[in-house]
Design a protein around this motif. Structure first.
Motif, PDB file in Angstrom:
ATOM      1  N   ALA A 174       0.873  -1.308  -0.019  1.00 45.95           N
ATOM      2  CA  ALA A 174      -0.101   0.001  -0.019  1.00 45.95           C
ATOM      3  C   ALA A 174       0.891   1.094  -0.110  1.00 45.95           C
ATOM      4  CB  ALA A 174      -0.956  -0.026   1.271  1.00 45.95           C
ATOM      5  N   GLY A 175       2.156   1.136   0.624  1.00 47.94           N
ATOM      6  CA  GLY A 175       2.980   2.296   0.544  1.00 47.94           C
ATOM      7  C   GLY A 175       3.677   2.791  -0.842  1.00 47.94           C
ATOM      8  N   THR A 176       3.675   1.625  -1.918  1.00 45.52           N
ATOM      9  CA  THR A 176       4.343   1.944  -2.892  1.00 45.52           C
ATOM     10  C   THR A 176       3.738   1.775  -4.182  1.00 45.52           C
ATOM     11  OG1 THR A 176       5.478  -0.413  -2.908  1.00 45.52           O
ATOM     12  CG2 THR A 176       6.603   1.282  -1.909  1.00 45.52           C
ATOM     13  N   VAL A 177       2.633   0.988  -4.200  1.00 41.20           N
ATOM     14  CA  VAL A 177       1.726   0.647  -5.253  1.00 41.20           C
ATOM     15  C   VAL A 177       1.454   2.265  -6.021  1.00 41.20           C
ATOM     16  CG1 VAL A 177      -0.546   0.911  -4.313  1.00 41.20           C
ATOM     17  CG2 VAL A 177      -0.198  -0.364  -6.072  1.00 41.20           C
ATOM     18  N   ARG A 178       1.829   2.100  -7.405  1.00 43.29           N
ATOM     19  CA  ARG A 178       1.501   3.350  -8.121  1.00 43.29           C
ATOM     20  C   ARG A 178       1.469   2.784  -9.710  1.00 43.29           C
ATOM     21  NH1 ARG A 178       5.855   6.130 -10.588  1.00 43.29           N
ATOM     22  NH2 ARG A 178       8.027   4.945 -10.359  1.00 43.29           N
ATOM     23  N   ASP A 179       1.052   3.388 -10.557  1.00 43.81           N
ATOM     24  CA  ASP A 179       1.258   3.007 -11.843  1.00 43.81           C
ATOM     25  C   ASP A 179       2.466   3.734 -12.663  1.00 43.81           C
ATOM     26  OD1 ASP A 179      -0.086   5.761 -11.353  1.00 43.81           O
ATOM     27  OD2 ASP A 179      -0.371   6.178 -13.550  1.00 43.81           O
ATOM     28  N   ARG A 180       2.883   3.171 -13.211  1.00 42.06           N
ATOM     29  CA  ARG A 180       4.203   3.668 -13.988  1.00 42.06           C
ATOM     30  C   ARG A 180       3.994   3.924 -15.753  1.00 42.06           C
ATOM     31  NH1 ARG A 180       7.748  -0.337 -14.394  1.00 42.06           N
ATOM     32  NH2 ARG A 180       9.624   1.090 -15.021  1.00 42.06           N
ATOM     33  N   ALA A 181       2.918   3.457 -16.007  1.00 39.77           N
ATOM     34  CA  ALA A 181       2.345   3.743 -17.567  1.00 39.77           C
ATOM     35  C   ALA A 181       2.122   5.053 -17.786  1.00 39.77           C
ATOM     36  CB  ALA A 181       1.189   2.829 -17.884  1.00 39.77           C
ATOM     37  N   THR A 182       2.841   5.926 -18.649  1.00 41.60           N
ATOM     38  CA  THR A 182       2.601   7.133 -19.158  1.00 41.60           C
ATOM     39  C   THR A 182       2.102   7.254 -20.547  1.00 41.60           C
ATOM     40  OG1 THR A 182       4.575   7.512 -19.804  1.00 41.60           O
ATOM     41  CG2 THR A 182       4.429   7.875 -17.351  1.00 41.60           C
ATOM     42  N   PHE A 183       1.525   8.560 -20.910  1.00 41.11           N
ATOM     43  CA  PHE A 183       0.977   8.746 -22.223  1.00 41.11           C
ATOM     44  C   PHE A 183       2.074   8.635 -23.296  1.00 41.11           C
ATOM     45  CE2 PHE A 183      -2.390  10.598 -19.923  1.00 41.11           C
ATOM     46  CZ  PHE A 183      -3.440  10.161 -20.621  1.00 41.11           C
ATOM     47  N   THR A 184       3.543   8.892 -22.653  1.00 44.95           N
ATOM     48  CA  THR A 184       4.712   8.668 -23.489  1.00 44.95           C
ATOM     49  C   THR A 184       5.291   7.065 -23.612  1.00 44.95           C
ATOM     50  OG1 THR A 184       6.165   9.417 -22.043  1.00 44.95           O
ATOM     51  CG2 THR A 184       5.358  11.187 -23.566  1.00 44.95           C
ATOM     52  N   PRO A 219       3.456   4.065 -22.499  1.00 40.17           N
ATOM     53  CA  PRO A 219       2.350   3.480 -21.924  1.00 40.17           C
ATOM     54  C   PRO A 219       2.245   1.940 -21.381  1.00 40.17           C
ATOM     55  CG  PRO A 219       1.995   3.580 -24.195  1.00 40.17           C
ATOM     56  CD  PRO A 219       3.400   4.269 -23.952  1.00 40.17           C
ATOM     57  N   LYS A 220       3.222   1.189 -21.964  1.00 41.97           N
ATOM     58  CA  LYS A 220       3.537  -0.289 -21.727  1.00 41.97           C
ATOM     59  C   LYS A 220       4.606  -0.439 -20.381  1.00 41.97           C
ATOM     60  CE  LYS A 220       2.233  -1.674 -26.500  1.00 41.97           C
ATOM     61  NZ  LYS A 220       2.495  -2.440 -27.627  1.00 41.97           N
ATOM     62  N   GLN A 221       4.065  -0.174 -19.378  1.00 36.15           N
ATOM     63  CA  GLN A 221       4.955  -0.267 -18.265  1.00 36.15           C
ATOM     64  C   GLN A 221       4.010  -0.882 -16.901  1.00 36.15           C
ATOM     65  OE1 GLN A 221       7.992   0.725 -18.257  1.00 36.15           O
ATOM     66  NE2 GLN A 221       7.868   1.385 -20.347  1.00 36.15           N
ATOM     67  N   PRO A 222       4.395  -2.051 -16.452  1.00 35.11           N
ATOM     68  CA  PRO A 222       3.853  -2.644 -15.293  1.00 35.11           C
ATOM     69  C   PRO A 222       3.988  -1.768 -14.221  1.00 35.11           C
ATOM     70  CG  PRO A 222       5.344  -4.074 -16.478  1.00 35.11           C
ATOM     71  CD  PRO A 222       5.654  -2.737 -16.942  1.00 35.11           C
ATOM     72  N   ALA A 223       2.951  -2.038 -13.237  1.00 36.63           N
ATOM     73  CA  ALA A 223       2.826  -1.122 -12.153  1.00 36.63           C
ATOM     74  C   ALA A 223       3.955  -1.642 -11.061  1.00 36.63           C
ATOM     75  CB  ALA A 223       1.567  -1.271 -11.301  1.00 36.63           C
ATOM     76  N   ASP A 224       3.965  -0.331  -9.920  1.00 37.32           N
ATOM     77  CA  ASP A 224       5.056  -0.750  -8.934  1.00 37.32           C
ATOM     78  C   ASP A 224       4.031  -1.153  -7.893  1.00 37.32           C
ATOM     79  OD1 ASP A 224       7.674  -0.216 -10.017  1.00 37.32           O
ATOM     80  OD2 ASP A 224       7.371   2.026  -9.312  1.00 37.32           O
ATOM     81  N   GLY A 225       4.601  -2.225  -6.818  1.00 39.83           N
ATOM     82  CA  GLY A 225       3.833  -2.286  -5.745  1.00 39.83           C
ATOM     83  C   GLY A 225       2.877  -3.556  -5.643  1.00 39.83           C
ATOM     84  N   ILE A 226       2.588  -4.392  -6.920  1.00 42.34           N
ATOM     85  CA  ILE A 226       1.659  -5.245  -6.973  1.00 42.34           C
ATOM     86  C   ILE A 226       2.623  -6.384  -6.837  1.00 42.34           C
ATOM     87  CG2 ILE A 226       0.096  -6.735  -8.582  1.00 42.34           C
ATOM     88  CD1 ILE A 226      -0.900  -3.773  -7.488  1.00 42.34           C
ATOM     89  N   VAL A 227       2.664  -7.293  -5.788  1.00 42.51           N
ATOM     90  CA  VAL A 227       3.721  -8.121  -5.362  1.00 42.51           C
ATOM     91  C   VAL A 227       3.364  -9.619  -6.188  1.00 42.51           C
ATOM     92  CG1 VAL A 227       4.821  -9.554  -3.533  1.00 42.51           C
ATOM     93  CG2 VAL A 227       3.881  -7.203  -3.386  1.00 42.51           C
ATOM     94  N   GLU A 228       2.094  -9.922  -6.189  1.00 43.48           N
ATOM     95  CA  GLU A 228       1.683 -11.268  -6.786  1.00 43.48           C
ATOM     96  C   GLU A 228       0.219 -11.314  -6.841  1.00 43.48           C
ATOM     97  OE1 GLU A 228       2.336 -15.958  -6.267  1.00 43.48           O
ATOM     98  OE2 GLU A 228       3.347 -14.603  -4.887  1.00 43.48           O
ATOM     99  N   THR A 229      -0.203 -11.858  -7.966  1.00 45.03           N
ATOM    100  CA  THR A 229      -1.645 -11.915  -8.250  1.00 45.03           C
ATOM    101  C   THR A 229      -2.099 -13.517  -8.370  1.00 45.03           C
ATOM    102  OG1 THR A 229      -1.544  -9.950  -9.497  1.00 45.03           O
ATOM    103  CG2 THR A 229      -3.535 -11.362  -9.822  1.00 45.03           C
ATOM    104  N   TRP A 230      -3.398 -13.935  -7.825  1.00 49.54           N
ATOM    105  CA  TRP A 230      -3.714 -15.274  -7.821  1.00 49.54           C
ATOM    106  C   TRP A 230      -5.249 -15.175  -8.526  1.00 49.54           C
ATOM    107  CZ3 TRP A 230      -1.051 -13.559  -3.619  1.00 49.54           C
ATOM    108  CH2 TRP A 230      -0.170 -14.054  -3.237  1.00 49.54           C
ATOM    109  N   VAL A 231      -5.389 -15.981  -9.473  1.00 50.65           N
ATOM    110  CA  VAL A 231      -6.570 -16.401  -9.896  1.00 50.65           C
ATOM    111  C   VAL A 231      -7.166 -17.805  -9.756  1.00 50.65           C
ATOM    112  CG1 VAL A 231      -8.061 -16.512 -12.152  1.00 50.65           C
ATOM    113  CG2 VAL A 231      -6.478 -14.578 -11.819  1.00 50.65           C
ATOM    114  N   ASN A 232      -8.291 -18.175  -9.139  1.00 49.12           N
ATOM    115  CA  ASN A 232      -8.671 -19.465  -8.637  1.00 49.12           C
ATOM    116  C   ASN A 232      -7.746 -20.114  -8.138  1.00 49.12           C
ATOM    117  OD1 ASN A 232     -11.522 -18.967  -9.853  1.00 49.12           O
ATOM    118  ND2 ASN A 232     -10.516 -19.298 -11.802  1.00 49.12           N
ATOM    119  N   GLY A 233      -7.168 -19.477  -7.251  1.00 51.21           N
ATOM    120  CA  GLY A 233      -5.793 -20.207  -6.300  1.00 51.21           C
ATOM    121  C   GLY A 233      -4.571 -20.348  -6.955  1.00 51.21           C
TER     122      GLY A 233
END
Length: 483
Positions: A434-444, A446-460
Motif C-alpha cells: 500500500a505504501g509503494t503501489v503506483r502506476d508507471r504507465a504514461t502517455f509517452t 504506456p506499456k509499463q507494469p505497475a510498482d507495488g503489485i507483489v503477486e496475483t492469484w486467479v482461482n488459487g
C-alpha cells in the motif's frame, strides 16, 4: 487433524472488498477457494507467503474492457491486467463483441479496433465460450453481447438508418440465444456511426431479450458531451422499458465546454438510482481513447495517435505535429491516418475526481490491447487509483478504493463468490504494498507494469509476480451472471 492448505499468506493486512475496515491476519487457500481467514498459526500449507503487513485484497474486477481477443491469446497476453492485480475482465463493451456474428471482411470502425479479422469467426456465443473453456486465459471473463455486432449481422453495411422490425427481431433472437448460452447482457455504443442511427425504440426492441434472461443493459451512451443529460435520460428509459439493470460506461463530461457538468449528471443518475438499479464505471484519467474517426479534431483538444493502419510509424505522435509535417489541416491529417485509433485529451480533472469518488462508481480500464501505442489506462488504471487518488490525494480511503474495484463491481454484475475475502469464496487475490503501489504507465511510455503489485492469484493459482512477471498458467474461467 488441522486443515492443510495449498497456500497460506501470513501476516497480511486484509481488506475484504466490502468497504469494511482492514484487519491483520492470515488467509488460507485450498484448491480454488479461500479455506480459512484469521489466525492460521496452527495450520500448514504446501506454500507459505510472508506478507509482512502488505495488503491482501480480492483480485480486481475490470468493469470495462475490450479484451475480447486478448483473452483468447494465452495467459501471457494478459500481463497488462495481471500486473495490476486484475483477476476478472468484462468484455463485449461499447456495442462491440466477437460473437455471435462472424465477419468475412474488416468490420467498420470501431469494431475493427477490438480484434484482428482472423478472430471474427464466432457464429454464436457458445462458440466463443467454448474457445475460452478449451484455451483458458490467465484471468476470468464475463462477456456481454454488442448491439453494434448484432446490427452488422442483421443489416450488413447498410447501417445509416434504423433497423426494420424484421431486422430488430433477428437481433433480439440472437441476443436471446446468446444470453441462454451464458452471456451476461447487452452493450450498446450509440455514439458510434454503426449504431448512431438506431433510435431508442430499436434498442428497446432488441433489448427485450434481457427481460426473460435477467441480463444487464450496459451502454456507451449516445452523447457524453453537449447532450449528456439527454443521453442519461435515454439510457434509463431503455433499461426501465425492458426491466434490466443499467450500467453507464466510462461516465464522463467530454469536451472543454462541458467541463464541470458532473455536478448535473451525478444528481440525475442518483435520482434514477433511488428507484432503479443504476451504476457506472469510470477510468482515472482526463483523456479518452477511441477511433480517430469518432470525433472531429479541434485545436483545443490535443490528440495522440494510438495506431494507424496506413501509417503505423505515426503511433505515439501528436496529430497537430503530423498535420504540420504534412502541411495539411487537422481533419485532412486524420483522414490520411484512417483506419486509426487515438487518445483525446478532452476531460477535466475536477470531473474525474468527482465521478470517481461518487458512491455508485466502479473502476474500469477501457484499454485498447491491440493499439501499438495504447492509452496508459491499459496498464495503469488500478494502481493509479490506489496510489495517486487514494494514498497521495486522499480522495477516499484504501478500503473504499478496493471496494470500487472488487465487491462493488461483483455485486453490480452479479458475479457470485468473487470480489470479497470470505471463507468459501473463490481465491482471486492480489498482494500489494500500500505504501509503494503506483502506476508507471504514461502517455509517452504506456506499456509499463505497475510498482507495488507483489503477486496475483486467479482461482488459487499464481498468475503474476513482480519478480518474475506473468506465468503461463491458464487459470481463468468463463463466468456467468447470477440472475
Amino acid at each position: 487433524m488441522a486443515l492443510r492448505c495449498d497456500l497460506i499468506i501470513r501476516d497480511a493486512t486484509l481488506i475484504d472488498g466490502t468497504g469494511a475496515p482492514r484487519r491483520r491476519g492470515d488467509i488460507g487457500v485450498k484448491g480454488d477457494r479461500i479455506a480459512a481467514i484469521g489466525d492460521l498459526s496452527g495450520m500448514s500449507a504446501d506454500r507459505e507467503v510472508m506478507a509482512e503487513g502488505h495488503v491482501v485484497a480480492p483480485g480486481f474486477i475490470d468493469a470495462h474492457t475490450h479484451d475480447d481477443q486478448a483473452v483468447l491469446c494465452g495467459p501471457a497476453c494478459m500481463l497488462c491486467k495481471t500486473s495490476q492485480g486484475v483477476t476478472t475482465v468484462v468484455v463485449g463493451n461499447c456495442g462491440i463483441s466477437l460473437s455471435p456474428v462472424p465477419m468475412a471482411e474488416r468490420p467498420p470502425a470501431p469494431l475493427d479496433s477490438v480484434a484482428e479479422l482472423s478472430f471474427w469467426n464466432f457464429d454464436s456465443f457458445a462458440a466463443y465460450a467454448e474457445r475460452l473453456r478449451t484455451e483458458p486465459s490467465a484471468v476470468n471473463t464475463l462477456a456481454l453481447i454488442g448491439h453494434m455486432s448484432l446490427r452488422v449481422g442483421a443489416m450488413g453495411r447498410e447501417l445509416d438508418r434504423p433497423a426494420t422490425d424484421k431486422e430488430a427481431e433477428r437481433m433480439r433472437k440472437q441476443l436471446a440465444q446468446s444470453l441462454a448460452e451464458g452471456a451476461a447482457g447487452l452493450s450498446t455504443g450509440l455514439f458510434y456511426p454503426p449504431s448512431k442511427h438506431a433510435p431508442t425504440d430499436e434498442v428497446i426492441a432488441v433489448a427485450e431479450a434481457l427481460r426473460e434472461h435477467k441480463g444487464l443493459y450496459v451502454t456507451h451512451m449516445r452523447d457524453e458531451a453537449d447532450h449528456v443529460l439527454d443521453s442519461i435520460e435515454e439510457t434509463l428509459k431503455i433499461g426501465e422499458a425492458v426491466g434490466a439493470p443499467v450500467i453507464i460506461s466510462h461516465h464522463k463530461c467530454a469536451q472543454p465546454e462541458n467541463h464541470g457538468r458532473s455536478v448535473q449528471t451525478l444528481p440525475l443518475i442518483e435520482e434514477y438510482a433511488a428507484k432503479y438499479p443504476v451504476a457506472f464505471d469510470m477510468y482515472p484519467y482526463t483523456a479518452s481513447s477511441t477511433s480517430l474517426a469518432a470525433r472531429k479534431p479541434r485545436p483545443d483538444v490535443p490528440v495522440t495517435v494510438a495506431t494507424s493502419v496506413p501509417h503505423p510509424e505515426m503511433a505515439g505522435r501528436e496529430l497537430k505535429d503530423i498535420a504540420a509535417e504534412w502541411g495539411v489541416g487537422l481533419e485532412e491529417a486524420a483522414q490520411r491516418l484512417l483506419p486509426a485509433g487515438a487518445v483525446f485529451h478532452n476531460m477535466s480533472e475536477e470531473d474525474v475526481r468527482r465521478i470517481m469518488s461518487h458512491r455508485l462508481s466502479m473502476i474500469g480500464s477501457d484499454g485498447g490491447p491491440l493499439a501499438k501505442h495504447p492509452h496508459p489506462r491499459l496498464w495503469g488504471t488500478f494502481p493509479r487509483v490506489l496510489g495517486l487518488y487514494s494514498r497521495e490525494l486522499g480522495l477516499f480511503d484504501l478500503e473504499t478504493a478496493v471496494h470500487k474495484m472488487t465487491g462493488r463491481t461483483a455485486q453490480v454484475f452479479g458475479i457470485e463468490d468473487r470480489g470479497v475475502l470470505k471463507e468459501g469464496a473463490f481465491a482471486d487475490l492480489v498482494l500489494f504494498d500500500a505504501g509503494t503501489v503506483r502506476d508507471r504507465a504514461t502517455f509517452t511510455e504506456p506499456k509499463q507494469p505497475a510498482d507495488g503489485i507483489v503477486e496475483t492469484w486467479v482461482n488459487g493459482q499464481s498468475v503474476y509476480t513482480h519478480a518474475a512477471g506473468a506465468s503461463d498458467t491458464p487459470a481463468g474461467r468463463l463466468l456467468q451472471r447470477a440472475a
